[in-house]
Write a protein that holds these residues in place. Sequence first.
Motif, PDB file in Angstrom:
ATOM      1  N   GLN A 168       0.711  -1.207  -0.029  1.00  0.00           N
ATOM      2  CA  GLN A 168      -0.057  -0.152  -0.037  1.00  0.00           C
ATOM      3  C   GLN A 168       0.983   1.297  -0.083  1.00  0.00           C
ATOM      4  N   PHE A 169       0.820   2.140  -1.152  1.00  0.00           N
ATOM      5  CA  PHE A 169       1.840   3.058  -1.159  1.00  0.00           C
ATOM      6  C   PHE A 169       1.170   4.373  -0.660  1.00  0.00           C
ATOM      7  N   ASP A 170       1.979   5.158  -0.097  1.00  0.00           N
ATOM      8  CA  ASP A 170       1.764   6.772   0.352  1.00  0.00           C
ATOM      9  C   ASP A 170       1.263   7.346  -0.984  1.00  0.00           C
ATOM     10  N   PHE A 171       2.367   7.243  -1.998  1.00  0.00           N
ATOM     11  CA  PHE A 171       2.353   7.975  -3.184  1.00  0.00           C
ATOM     12  C   PHE A 171       2.619   7.232  -4.268  1.00  0.00           C
ATOM     13  N   ALA A 172       2.087   7.372  -5.611  1.00  0.00           N
ATOM     14  CA  ALA A 172       2.731   6.551  -6.823  1.00  0.00           C
ATOM     15  C   ALA A 172       2.871   7.896  -7.714  1.00  0.00           C
ATOM     16  N   ILE A 173       3.816   7.946  -8.579  1.00  0.00           N
ATOM     17  CA  ILE A 173       4.222   8.847  -9.645  1.00  0.00           C
ATOM     18  C   ILE A 173       4.632   7.700 -10.646  1.00  0.00           C
ATOM     19  N   VAL A 174       3.739   7.995 -11.683  1.00  0.00           N
ATOM     20  CA  VAL A 174       3.998   7.224 -13.153  1.00  0.00           C
ATOM     21  C   VAL A 174       4.282   8.398 -14.174  1.00  0.00           C
ATOM     22  N   GLY A 175       5.058   7.918 -15.272  1.00  0.00           N
ATOM     23  CA  GLY A 175       5.007   8.652 -16.537  1.00  0.00           C
ATOM     24  C   GLY A 175       3.988   7.975 -17.559  1.00  0.00           C
ATOM     25  N   VAL A 176       3.442   8.701 -18.428  1.00  0.00           N
ATOM     26  CA  VAL A 176       2.727   8.196 -19.523  1.00  0.00           C
ATOM     27  C   VAL A 176       2.928   8.661 -20.794  1.00  0.00           C
ATOM     28  N   ASP A 177       2.504   7.933 -21.985  1.00  0.00           N
ATOM     29  CA  ASP A 177       3.015   8.509 -23.296  1.00  0.00           C
ATOM     30  C   ASP A 177       1.815   9.139 -23.853  1.00  0.00           C
ATOM     31  N   GLY A 178       0.534   9.358 -23.533  1.00  0.00           N
ATOM     32  CA  GLY A 178      -0.422  10.062 -23.894  1.00  0.00           C
ATOM     33  C   GLY A 178      -1.575  10.590 -22.686  1.00  0.00           C
ATOM     34  N   ILE A 179      -1.939  11.702 -23.002  1.00  0.00           N
ATOM     35  CA  ILE A 179      -2.807  12.375 -22.113  1.00  0.00           C
ATOM     36  C   ILE A 179      -4.186  13.039 -23.124  1.00  0.00           C
ATOM     37  N   SER A 180      -5.257  12.577 -22.813  1.00  0.00           N
ATOM     38  CA  SER A 180      -6.284  12.957 -23.220  1.00  0.00           C
ATOM     39  C   SER A 180      -7.499  13.351 -22.447  1.00  0.00           C
ATOM     40  N   PRO A 181      -8.309  14.428 -22.254  1.00  0.00           N
ATOM     41  CA  PRO A 181      -9.306  14.703 -21.337  1.00  0.00           C
ATOM     42  C   PRO A 181     -10.460  13.672 -21.623  1.00  0.00           C
ATOM     43  N   GLU A 182     -10.576  13.036 -22.734  1.00  0.00           N
ATOM     44  CA  GLU A 182     -11.697  12.287 -23.005  1.00  0.00           C
ATOM     45  C   GLU A 182     -11.376  10.732 -22.890  1.00  0.00           C
ATOM     46  N   VAL A 183     -10.391  10.570 -23.245  1.00  0.00           N
ATOM     47  CA  VAL A 183      -9.789   9.076 -23.191  1.00  0.00           C
ATOM     48  C   VAL A 183      -9.184   8.675 -21.850  1.00  0.00           C
ATOM     49  N   GLY A 184      -8.252   9.702 -21.384  1.00  0.00           N
ATOM     50  CA  GLY A 184      -7.561   9.296 -20.166  1.00  0.00           C
ATOM     51  C   GLY A 184      -6.010   9.284 -20.536  1.00  0.00           C
ATOM     52  N   PHE A 185      -5.445   8.627 -19.466  1.00  0.00           N
ATOM     53  CA  PHE A 185      -3.812   8.679 -19.555  1.00  0.00           C
ATOM     54  C   PHE A 185      -3.465   6.958 -19.997  1.00  0.00           C
ATOM     55  N   THR A 186      -2.631   7.027 -21.407  1.00  0.00           N
ATOM     56  CA  THR A 186      -2.463   5.939 -22.116  1.00  0.00           C
ATOM     57  C   THR A 186      -0.923   5.687 -22.415  1.00  0.00           C
ATOM     58  N   ARG A 187      -0.637   4.531 -22.701  1.00  0.00           N
ATOM     59  CA  ARG A 187       0.576   4.262 -23.065  1.00  0.00           C
ATOM     60  C   ARG A 187       0.571   3.327 -24.235  1.00  0.00           C
ATOM     61  N   HIS A 188       1.768   3.026 -24.909  1.00  0.00           N
ATOM     62  CA  HIS A 188       1.977   2.431 -26.039  1.00  0.00           C
ATOM     63  C   HIS A 188       1.979   0.681 -25.604  1.00  0.00           C
ATOM     64  N   SER A 189       2.614   0.418 -24.450  1.00  0.00           N
ATOM     65  CA  SER A 189       2.394  -0.892 -24.044  1.00  0.00           C
ATOM     66  C   SER A 189       1.116  -1.402 -23.229  1.00  0.00           C
ATOM     67  N   ALA A 190       0.540  -2.358 -23.625  1.00  0.00           N
ATOM     68  CA  ALA A 190      -0.471  -2.923 -22.808  1.00  0.00           C
ATOM     69  C   ALA A 190       0.084  -3.468 -21.200  1.00  0.00           C
ATOM     70  N   ARG A 191       1.154  -4.035 -21.389  1.00  0.00           N
ATOM     71  CA  ARG A 191       1.743  -4.557 -20.243  1.00  0.00           C
ATOM     72  C   ARG A 191       2.333  -3.805 -19.483  1.00  0.00           C
ATOM     73  N   GLY A 192       2.811  -2.349 -19.901  1.00  0.00           N
ATOM     74  CA  GLY A 192       3.330  -1.478 -19.201  1.00  0.00           C
ATOM     75  C   GLY A 192       2.453  -0.579 -18.421  1.00  0.00           C
TER      76      GLY A 192
END
Length: 270
Positions: A168-192
């Motif tokens: 259980q984390f106090d904080f999580a910081i992640v990087g992403v490949d794509g940001i869309s207000p409609e779709v959300g946060f996305t990446r190239h890799s499904a496993r990633g």
Amino acid sequence: MTDRTRDMRISAVLALLSQRGELQVRFLPTVLGVSGATVRRDLAAMEEKGLIRRSYGKIAAARRGAELPVSLRRSQNTEAKRRIGALASSLIPARPLTMALSGGSTAGFVASSLAGRPDLTVVTNGLDTATSLMARQLVSVVVTGGTARPLSNDLVGRAAEKTLRSYQFDFAIVGVDGISPEVGFTRHSARGAEIDRIMLEQAQHKIVVADSSKLGRVHQAKIADVGSIHMLVTDSHANAEMVASLRKSGVNTTLVVIPARVKSNRIRLP
């Protein structure tokens, strides 16, 4: 020449290809300020990595929007990523806590800024992230198991997922490949994307870090809806309308200030 210098040239060529679609090879020595032999070596390396296609004195991107090796991503928007990393790391309170930190080039700058914190336990699937965190031998670093992805130097799969779900984390910081207000946060890799999703789900405070070039992009693997994230840290070149839309969706969007781009420094084709 160093690998970093070569990666910067390759990134410049890829940026031009994203604008033009294809390039005449004969112009590249002048554009890049290097010899023809250096250009030929760079193009051979790019072709070997599957980044370009060559034909009759021209080159084209092998695949538009393809995921780039993390070594190349590090040389793109470096100043923005450095400032984003510094600001994001400052959001972590000065007390003992446990946090998750993803792999990727922007997360690597967060790791560099956190490396002097003796009160932190950081769980990561990023091999480069772990190396940056251990530079000063102060942060307690836990590296997940899993299968290595060469493009991103991170670990994915069931072993990585199992490790993350045990915390259980106090904080999580992640990087992403794509940001869309409609779709959300996305990446190239499904496993990633699955790894990032678990990091965020297991965290009390959820932070996304991404330079402004990621805004407006949508990739195949969804990480999370915009409304499920507490904060996005990006830079001042971000599209103002998109930032407003993200804030309207409830995302506390913080912009680090990046000096205006100097037009004379842009690469121009003859």
